[in-house]
Design a protein around this motif. Sequence first.
Motif, PDB file in Angstrom:
ATOM      1  N   ASP A 235      33.748  41.990  46.055  1.00  0.00           N
ATOM      2  CA  ASP A 235      33.317  40.630  45.708  1.00  0.00           C
ATOM      3  C   ASP A 235      32.998  40.533  44.217  1.00  0.00           C
ATOM      4  N   ILE A 236      32.425  41.614  43.701  1.00  0.00           N
ATOM      5  CA  ILE A 236      32.096  41.620  42.267  1.00  0.00           C
ATOM      6  C   ILE A 236      33.382  41.604  41.448  1.00  0.00           C
ATOM      7  N   GLU A 237      34.383  42.338  41.945  1.00  0.00           N
ATOM      8  CA  GLU A 237      35.679  42.361  41.255  1.00  0.00           C
ATOM      9  C   GLU A 237      36.349  40.982  41.316  1.00  0.00           C
ATOM     10  N   TYR A 238      36.321  40.353  42.479  1.00  0.00           N
ATOM     11  CA  TYR A 238      36.918  39.013  42.599  1.00  0.00           C
ATOM     12  C   TYR A 238      36.169  38.024  41.706  1.00  0.00           C
ATOM     13  N   TYR A 355      31.707  30.424  46.819  1.00  0.00           N
ATOM     14  CA  TYR A 355      32.755  31.444  46.918  1.00  0.00           C
ATOM     15  C   TYR A 355      32.789  31.817  48.394  1.00  0.00           C
ATOM     16  N   LEU A 356      33.938  31.672  49.010  1.00  0.00           N
ATOM     17  CA  LEU A 356      34.059  31.987  50.441  1.00  0.00           C
ATOM     18  C   LEU A 356      35.135  33.049  50.606  1.00  0.00           C
ATOM     19  N   ILE A 397      41.100  36.418  52.035  1.00  0.00           N
ATOM     20  CA  ILE A 397      41.502  35.197  51.316  1.00  0.00           C
ATOM     21  C   ILE A 397      40.232  34.648  50.691  1.00  0.00           C
ATOM     22  N   VAL A 398      40.291  34.380  49.413  1.00  0.00           N
ATOM     23  CA  VAL A 398      39.083  33.927  48.729  1.00  0.00           C
ATOM     24  C   VAL A 398      39.277  32.513  48.203  1.00  0.00           C
ATOM     25  N   THR A 426      32.646  35.456  57.784  1.00  0.00           N
ATOM     26  CA  THR A 426      33.001  35.045  56.413  1.00  0.00           C
ATOM     27  C   THR A 426      31.827  35.273  55.463  1.00  0.00           C
ATOM     28  N   LEU A 427      32.130  35.729  54.267  1.00  0.00           N
ATOM     29  CA  LEU A 427      31.060  35.933  53.281  1.00  0.00           C
ATOM     30  C   LEU A 427      30.964  34.707  52.365  1.00  0.00           C
ATOM     31  N   LEU A 428      29.747  34.187  52.251  1.00  0.00           N
ATOM     32  CA  LEU A 428      29.491  33.025  51.388  1.00  0.00           C
ATOM     33  C   LEU A 428      28.611  33.467  50.223  1.00  0.00           C
TER      34      LEU A 428
END
Length: 436
Positions: A235-238, A355-356, A397-398, A426-428
Motif C-alpha cells: 500500500d505504501i508503494e502504491y 484509496y480502495l 485493483i486500486v 477491501t482495504l480503505l
Amino acid sequence: MKNIKVGLLGFGTIGTGVVKVIQQNCGILASRLGATIELARIADLDTTTDRGVELSPGVLTDDAQGLLNDPGIQVVVELIGGYEPARTFVLQAIRNGKHVVTANKALLAKHGDEIFAAAEVAGVDVMFEAAVGGGIPIISAIKENLGANNFYAFYGILNGTCNYILTEMDEEGKDFSDVLDEAQKKGYAEADPTFDVEGVDTAHKLALLLSLCFGTKVDYDQIYTEGISNITALDIEYARDFGYKLKLLAIGKRDGDKIEARVHPTMIPEDYPLAAINGVFNTVRLVGDFSGPVMLSGYGAGMNATASAVMGDVLAVARDLQTDCGSRMPALGCPQSELLPLSIKPMEQIVTHYYLRFNVKDQPGVLAKIAGVLGEHEISIESMVQPHRHEAEAVPIVFMTHAAEERNVNAALAEINKMDVIRDETLLIRVEDHLE
Ligand code: HSE
C-alpha cells in the motif's frame, strides 16, 4: 535567593531525565528564574534500582503520601503514567494547593475534565507540555503565542513508534510485523506496542489538542481511532506511485459547532511538509486565522526531550510562584466556564478522498462491476491501477476516489465485499488531498 521545592511522583526514565536537567542546568534555571529549584522528594515504589544519578540522602522515598502532604512542596510532578494511582495522587495534590506538572496523556484524555475543574477551584496550575509531542513546545504555543488565533484545522504526527515503522516500511519495503519486531529488539517500540500501533496513544494526544485548539471538552471515547497494523508495504508503494506518502495522522477540524476528531493512516501529497517527517520525529501543523500555518517538529519521546518539556512547565509554574500570581494560565487556555459545547462529527459524515484496494479474482467484468457499485453510491473515481501482481488467482485493483461522503463509501464497500469475485476484505485508506 528564594527556593522552590518540587516533589516528583515516579522515578522511571523521564523522572531520571528530570533529575538530570535539574542537576546539569541548575545554574541556568536559577539565573532564568531568580530562584533555585530544589527536588525535595522523589516517591517511587522502587527505591533500590540504580538510575545513574546521585541524590541527597532522604530524597528518594516510597511514601507518596508523605510527599503529597509535605507543606513545603509547592509543585508536584506526576510521572507515574496510567490512570491509577496517578489520578488519585494528582487530585490530592490539587486539593492540597499544589501546582501539578504531568506528562500523562492517557490520564488527561480520560479524566481531564475532573482534574482541570478541580485545579480551577483550587486556584492551581495543571501543566502538561510533555503529554503531547514530547519535547515540542506545542501546548504553550497554542495557549500563549498563538492564543489570539481562531484555529480551523491541525494535523499531527504524534507517535514516534508508528512514524518509525511507516518510514522503515517505505524506505526498506519491509512488512509491518518485521519492522515492529526489529523496533522492539532495538528498544524503539514497547514490548506491548498495542497503544502505539493501534493509534490509542495518538488519540490521547489528539483529545488534548482538540480541547486546546477549539476550546471545548472532548469525549475521548468518541474519537475515531484506527492504527497501522493493517497497512502493507504494498500500500505504501502504491501510495508512492499515486504521489502520496502514508502517515498515521491525528486530524482536528472545526466545522461550525462540530469538530472532526480522527486518528487513522492517511495518504498525504508527497510534497506536503508533513510527508517529509520521518523516523521517530513528531510534528504538529496547525492553521490559525491570523498566523497562517505553523509547524513544530521534534522528538516526541525519550528521556531528554520529555524531561525538557516537563522542566519547561516547572519553570513556568515557578515563575508564577515568584510573582505570587497564583494560577495565571487555565489548563486548557480558557476558563472552564468558557469551554464550548462542540460535538464530534460522526465518521459517516466525513467527506474526504479514498484509496480502495480490492483483492479480486482475475476474470473479465470484475472491474466494471466494482466501478458500477461505486458509481451507484455517488463515488466518483479519480484514477485506478491494476498492478501486475498475481497471488494464486487473485489480483489487486486500486482505486483513488474524488471527495466522497464516508457513509456512501461504507455502503458501497458493504455491497462489493459480498461479491463472489472479492477474495479478501477491501482495504480503505483515507486520503487528505487539500491540506493547508
Ligand atoms: N510511545 C510514544 C511514541 C511516546 O512512540 O511516540 C509516548 O507517548
